[in-house]
Design a protein around this motif. Structure first.
Motif, PDB file in Angstrom:
ATOM      1  N   TYR A 137      44.752  23.296  48.416  1.00 29.30           N
ATOM      2  CA  TYR A 137      44.905  23.402  46.961  1.00 29.30           C
ATOM      3  C   TYR A 137      44.871  24.855  46.509  1.00 29.30           C
ATOM      4  CZ  TYR A 137      43.350  23.489  42.083  1.00 29.30           C
ATOM      5  OH  TYR A 137      43.212  23.784  40.753  1.00 29.30           O
ATOM      6  N   PHE A 138      43.857  25.603  46.947  1.00 26.30           N
ATOM      7  CA  PHE A 138      43.726  26.997  46.532  1.00 26.30           C
ATOM      8  C   PHE A 138      44.844  27.863  47.118  1.00 26.30           C
ATOM      9  CE2 PHE A 138      39.278  26.013  45.347  1.00 26.30           C
ATOM     10  CZ  PHE A 138      39.228  26.678  44.135  1.00 26.30           C
ATOM     11  N   THR A 139      45.333  27.512  48.288  1.00 23.71           N
ATOM     12  CA  THR A 139      46.435  28.266  48.891  1.00 23.71           C
ATOM     13  C   THR A 139      47.680  28.175  48.017  1.00 23.71           C
ATOM     14  OG1 THR A 139      45.609  27.971  51.149  1.00 23.71           O
ATOM     15  CG2 THR A 139      47.953  28.460  50.909  1.00 23.71           C
ATOM     16  N   VAL A 140      47.995  26.968  47.559  1.00 21.76           N
ATOM     17  CA  VAL A 140      49.141  26.785  46.653  1.00 21.76           C
ATOM     18  C   VAL A 140      48.912  27.567  45.364  1.00 21.76           C
ATOM     19  CG1 VAL A 140      50.413  25.112  45.251  1.00 21.76           C
ATOM     20  CG2 VAL A 140      49.771  24.539  47.604  1.00 21.76           C
ATOM     21  N   LEU A 141      47.700  27.471  44.829  1.00 21.74           N
ATOM     22  CA  LEU A 141      47.358  28.136  43.576  1.00 21.74           C
ATOM     23  C   LEU A 141      47.505  29.653  43.703  1.00 21.74           C
ATOM     24  CD1 LEU A 141      46.407  26.919  40.889  1.00 21.74           C
ATOM     25  CD2 LEU A 141      44.055  27.421  41.570  1.00 21.74           C
ATOM     26  N   VAL A 142      46.965  30.217  44.763  1.00 21.77           N
ATOM     27  CA  VAL A 142      47.011  31.660  44.974  1.00 21.77           C
ATOM     28  C   VAL A 142      48.448  32.139  45.171  1.00 21.77           C
ATOM     29  CG1 VAL A 142      46.469  33.445  46.683  1.00 21.77           C
ATOM     30  CG2 VAL A 142      44.660  31.987  45.807  1.00 21.77           C
ATOM     31  N   GLU A 143      49.216  31.402  45.937  1.00 18.15           N
ATOM     32  CA  GLU A 143      50.608  31.805  46.162  1.00 18.15           C
ATOM     33  C   GLU A 143      51.426  31.754  44.871  1.00 18.15           C
ATOM     34  OE1 GLU A 143      52.611  32.820  48.693  1.00 18.15           O
ATOM     35  OE2 GLU A 143      51.094  32.951  50.270  1.00 18.15           O
ATOM     36  N   LEU A 144      51.058  30.873  43.957  1.00 15.52           N
ATOM     37  CA  LEU A 144      51.757  30.778  42.677  1.00 15.52           C
ATOM     38  C   LEU A 144      51.376  31.911  41.728  1.00 15.52           C
ATOM     39  CD1 LEU A 144      51.568  26.937  41.906  1.00 15.52           C
ATOM     40  CD2 LEU A 144      53.646  28.256  42.356  1.00 15.52           C
ATOM     41  N   ILE A 145      50.106  32.339  41.786  1.00 14.14           N
ATOM     42  CA  ILE A 145      49.585  33.278  40.792  1.00 14.14           C
ATOM     43  C   ILE A 145      49.530  34.718  41.293  1.00 14.14           C
ATOM     44  CG2 ILE A 145      47.544  33.838  39.391  1.00 14.14           C
ATOM     45  CD1 ILE A 145      46.983  30.819  39.229  1.00 14.14           C
TER      46      ILE A 145
END
Length: 231
Positions: A137-145
């Motif tokens: 979840y955080f990996t997707v979030l970080v890559e987006l932001i």
């Protein structure tokens, strides 16, 4: 039924607050240095309650503009050569790791720099399904932001690089008595060589295995296109 409704409302509120806080901190750390990580706290507790260990927390956040270009080149060569191309996950490496595990082999290299950054900044060292799910979840979030440069900048500043040593600046000062801005290729490659187990290995006292790994990283650094981050 009232009990189930209360439980449902509690879980719903918990999810909402988790989303708010997780997105909020991810946005915040896009711009602000990470002050402390769960691993740093865990290590401090381990040191405090172990009479044979010295309590130590050495870290000094530096922006990418104060980090030698050799450092990002070395860690990408050592840990995640597809870093600039993937979106947080190296599915080919994950497949190889899974197939290796099925055959009883321990295949390393499936965890990307983004995943390692997320694990250090937001999570705790564990192999549970919960931790893995949160990591995804955080990996997707970080890559987006975060842009790739920010991911690498945070990684280089929070990753464990020795006993009580966190980040490239603290590592450069501890092992080579110089700022991270002045690390040469050999020094950056040596620091990157110990990252799989920085508590066990020491850049100043390299084993034959670490010397060989350093040589391999230097070769990979030559083969990789310049990362473009650092000075």
């Amino acid at each position: 039924m009232k009990v189930f409704r209360k439980i449902w409302r509690f879980l719903w509120k918990l999810c909402i607050w988790f989303l708010i806080l997780s997105i909020g901190f991810t946005v915040l750390y896009r711009f602000v240095p990470v002050p402390v990580t769960p691993l740093m706290v865990i290590r401090l507790f381990e040191q405090t309650f172990d009479s044979e260990k010295k309590v130590k927390l050495s870290k000094d956040w530096v922006p990418m503009t104060q980090i030698s270009k050799n450092a990002p080149q070395a860690v990408v060569a050592a840990e995640d050569q597809k870093f600039l191309d993937h979106h947080g996950f190296d599915f080919e490496a994950m497949k190889k790791a899974w197939e290796g595990n099925q055959k009883g082999k321990n295949i390393k290299g499936a965890s990307t720099i983004t995943q390692q950054t997320v694990k250090n900044v937001f999570l705790w060292p564990d192999r549970s399904y919960l931790r893995k799910g949160l990591e995804a979840y955080f990996t997707v979030l970080v890559e987006l932001i975060w842009p790739k440069e920010r991911i690498l900048e945070v990684y280089l500043n929070v990753i464990e690089m020795g006993n009580g040593i966190y980040g490239i600046e603290a590592a450069a000062q501890t092992y080579y008595k110089k700022p991270a801005a002045n690390l040469n290729r050999n020094e950056a490659a040596m620091i990157a060589a110990v990252l799989p187990n920085p508590i066990r290995w020491n850049p100043k006292k390299p084993t034959p295995y670490i010397i060989g790994r350093q040589a391999w990283i230097l070769k990979q650094m030559n083969n990789l296109a310049p990362i473009g981050f650092g000075i």
